[in-house]
Design a protein around this motif. Structure first.
Motif, short mmCIF file in Angstrom:
data_model
loop_
_atom_site.label_atom_id
_atom_site.label_comp_id
_atom_site.label_asym_id
_atom_site.label_seq_id
_atom_site.Cartn_x
_atom_site.Cartn_y
_atom_site.Cartn_z
N ASP A 161 5.82 3.43 24.50
CA ASP A 161 6.90 3.93 23.64
C ASP A 161 6.41 4.41 22.29
N ALA A 162 5.09 4.50 22.10
CA ALA A 162 4.58 4.87 20.79
C ALA A 162 3.18 5.46 20.93
N PRO A 163 2.74 6.25 19.94
CA PRO A 163 1.32 6.62 19.91
C PRO A 163 0.50 5.35 19.87
N PHE A 164 -0.44 5.23 20.80
CA PHE A 164 -1.09 3.94 21.06
C PHE A 164 -2.59 4.07 20.90
N LEU B 190 -0.83 10.11 14.02
CA LEU B 190 -1.53 9.03 13.33
C LEU B 190 -2.19 9.54 12.06
N ALA B 191 -2.87 10.68 12.14
CA ALA B 191 -3.56 11.22 10.97
C ALA B 191 -2.59 11.50 9.83
N ALA B 192 -1.45 12.12 10.16
CA ALA B 192 -0.47 12.45 9.12
C ALA B 192 0.12 11.18 8.50
N ALA B 193 0.45 10.21 9.34
CA ALA B 193 1.03 8.96 8.83
C ALA B 193 0.01 8.19 8.01
N LEU B 194 -1.24 8.17 8.46
CA LEU B 194 -2.29 7.46 7.73
C LEU B 194 -2.51 8.07 6.36
N GLN B 195 -2.52 9.39 6.31
CA GLN B 195 -2.70 10.08 5.04
C GLN B 195 -1.55 9.77 4.09
N GLU B 196 -0.34 9.69 4.62
CA GLU B 196 0.84 9.41 3.79
C GLU B 196 0.81 8.00 3.23
N ALA C 231 3.03 0.33 12.30
CA ALA C 231 3.78 -0.22 13.43
C ALA C 231 5.28 -0.14 13.16
N ASP C 232 5.67 -0.39 11.92
CA ASP C 232 7.08 -0.27 11.56
C ASP C 232 7.58 1.16 11.71
N ARG C 233 6.66 2.11 11.64
CA ARG C 233 7.00 3.52 11.82
C ARG C 233 6.87 3.96 13.27
N GLY C 234 6.55 3.01 14.16
CA GLY C 234 6.44 3.33 15.58
C GLY C 234 5.09 3.88 15.99
N ILE C 235 4.04 3.54 15.25
CA ILE C 235 2.68 3.98 15.58
C ILE C 235 1.79 2.75 15.67
N LEU C 236 1.18 2.54 16.83
CA LEU C 236 0.26 1.42 17.01
C LEU C 236 -1.14 1.95 16.73
N ALA C 237 -1.58 1.78 15.48
CA ALA C 237 -2.70 2.55 14.93
C ALA C 237 -4.07 2.05 15.32
N GLY C 238 -4.19 0.83 15.80
CA GLY C 238 -5.49 0.27 16.13
C GLY C 238 -5.51 -1.21 15.80
N VAL C 239 -6.69 -1.80 15.85
CA VAL C 239 -6.84 -3.23 15.59
C VAL C 239 -7.61 -3.40 14.29
#
Length: 452
Positions: free
Chosen positions: A68-71, A443-449, A403-411
């Motif tokens: 359900d999310a970028p994983f 992920l890249a856009a969210a991480l930059q933000e 994760a709160d934004r719906g992106i499981l970015a890594g560990v």
């Protein structure tokens, strides 16, 4: 069989026989922090079946699941596409059980499947032989350390700093009962592995060196110099593979003279499943086969000259005298091993190599894109489908925010190594064939933000 609950008199009598005062006395070895001190919070003491279903469904909706999310989670458990035919076949009536029959020769289909599984695993790991599976990768790793102790008659194992900390934790737990000395350390957030340090640490008391390949940060090293150093000191090299798809692209540890190769087979045929059940892989050189834990299925001919399958080797406590057992492993992950074998069969060698190539290409593209985010540094320069980024701030809060934004970015490495400040900014990112270019860009856009 009817369910006949015990009365308090029954319980008291049983406790008296074994010599403890209360049931709680049976759990003193479990850390207090891991024990419940009452009912599970949020669950009613009793309810109707429909009410329980509604309640559990409501709880499940709080999960953010892998589909359900970028994983981008990895570190020993990976999201791969499992063909629908795998699930269809493992649910056939003759297969749908987690157990190997206790009169195995009457279950020729099960034995043949395990025989084929062993063949696939041995070829994948580059070993002479493989067993019929273990519980999971972490317990397989410990069993390999115990096997090295039996072979070398030594009690010190050197564990690479790049070995998954959960595997290290399992080994430490088991070593409390065997007296093995384990030398461990945390990894350095850099591109270089600790192969040279491992070679320097080997001495006459060393039973084995345990190294992960690729390691917890995704780094890949040539294991041959380490294997040579181990053998020069009459120690064994144990290689741990948590991502078996990688072996479709990189040299198998057995081909670099590793003595024992173990790993986690979840990537092939087995979904993430909230952490299990999974399937442990275990292979070794043929000369050590009688010290290998678990079961080994073999091929033979029956009295009429027909091909048949048998349980060839089973040096476990249920089959021989307890003091002669190599291990207390009491079963194999039969159903997950079947799923692994079916997926491997569907892929074939060419398919596995193609799948590995897709994974690697996707990871390279993702690493290039994410390292363009201001402040983000690519740590891992040699990797398969998993790499480590260094963020300008602590990674753990960033992971939670995404994760709160719906992106499981890594560990975050801070989660794996609490208290290790030098690793706090590390983020391990995994990319598989299920990861799209849109996922990476999201992920890249969210991480930059969030880092701005």
């Amino acid at each position: 069989m009817r369910y006949l609950p015990l009365t308090q008199i029954d319980r008291d009598a049983m406790l008296g026989v074994i010599g403890v005062a209360t049931i709680d006395d049976l759990f003193v070895d479990v850390p207090e922090a891991a024990r419940l001190d009452g009912p599970i919070h949020g669950l009613p003491m009793h309810a109707s079946e429909m009410a329980v279903e509604r309640h559990m469904s409501a709880l499940s909706r709080k999960n953010l699941t892998a589909g359900d999310a970028p994983f981008f989670l990895g570190c020993g458990a990976y999201k791969h596409h499992v063909p629908a035919s795998v699930d269809h076949l493992i649910q056939r009536g003759e297969f749908l059980t987690a157990y190997t029959p206790y009169q195995p020769e009457i279950a020729q289909g099960t034995l043949q499947m395990l025989f084929e599984f062993q063949t696939q695993v041995a070829r994948l790991l580059g070993t002479d032989v493989a067993n019929a599976s273990m519980y999971d990768g972490s317990t397989a790793c410990w069993e390999a350390i115990g096997m090295a102790r039996r072979i070398t008659k030594r009690g010190k194992a050197i564990l690479s700093s790049g070995l998954h900390p959960h595997y290290v934790s399992v080994a430490k737990t088991m070593a409390k009962f065997t007296g093995d000395a384990l030398e461990t350390s945390a990894p350095t957030l850099g591109a270089d592995t600790d192969i040279d340090a491992l070679i320097a640490a080997i001495d006459k008391d060393t039973s084995c060196v345990v190294v992960q390949y690729p390691d917890i940060l995704g780094r890949i090293a040539d294991l041959k110099p380490l294997a040579d150093a181990c053998h020069a000191n009459k120690a064994l090299l144990i290689a741990v593979v948590t991502e078996p798809v990688a072996l479709g692209a990189i040299k198998a540890p057995g081909e670099m003279d590793a003595d024992i190769v173990v790993g986690e087979g979840q990537s092939l045929g087995v979904g993430l499943q909230f952490g299990g059940p999974y399937v442990g892989l275990f292979g070794c050189k043929e000369k050590y086969v009688r010290q290998m834990p678990g079961r080994l299925c073999g091929e033979t001919l029956d009295a009429d000259g027909r091909r048949g399958f048998v349980l060839t080797l089973s040096t476990r406590e249920q089959h021989i005298r307890r003091e002669k057992a190599t291990s207390n492993i009491c079963t194999n992950s039969g159903l997950c091993a079947l799923a692994f074998s079916i997926h491997m069969t569907l892929l074939g060698e060419a398919g596995l190599r193609q799948l590995a190539a897709i994974n690697h290409a996707g990871a390279v593209a993702a690493a290039e894109r994410l390292s363009q985010v201001p402040g983000v540094e690519l740590v891992t320069t040699s990797f398969f489908n998993e790499f480590t980024l260094k963020l300008p701030v602590e990674a753990r809060p960033i992971v939670r925010t995404l994760a709160d934004r719906g992106i499981l970015a890594g560990v975050s490495l801070g989660r794996l190594y609490p208290g290790e400040d030098a690793l706090a900014n590390g983020l391990v990112v995994a990319v598989t064939e299920t990861t799209t270019a849109e996922d990476v860009e999201t992920l890249a856009a969210a991480l930059q933000e969030v880092l701005a």
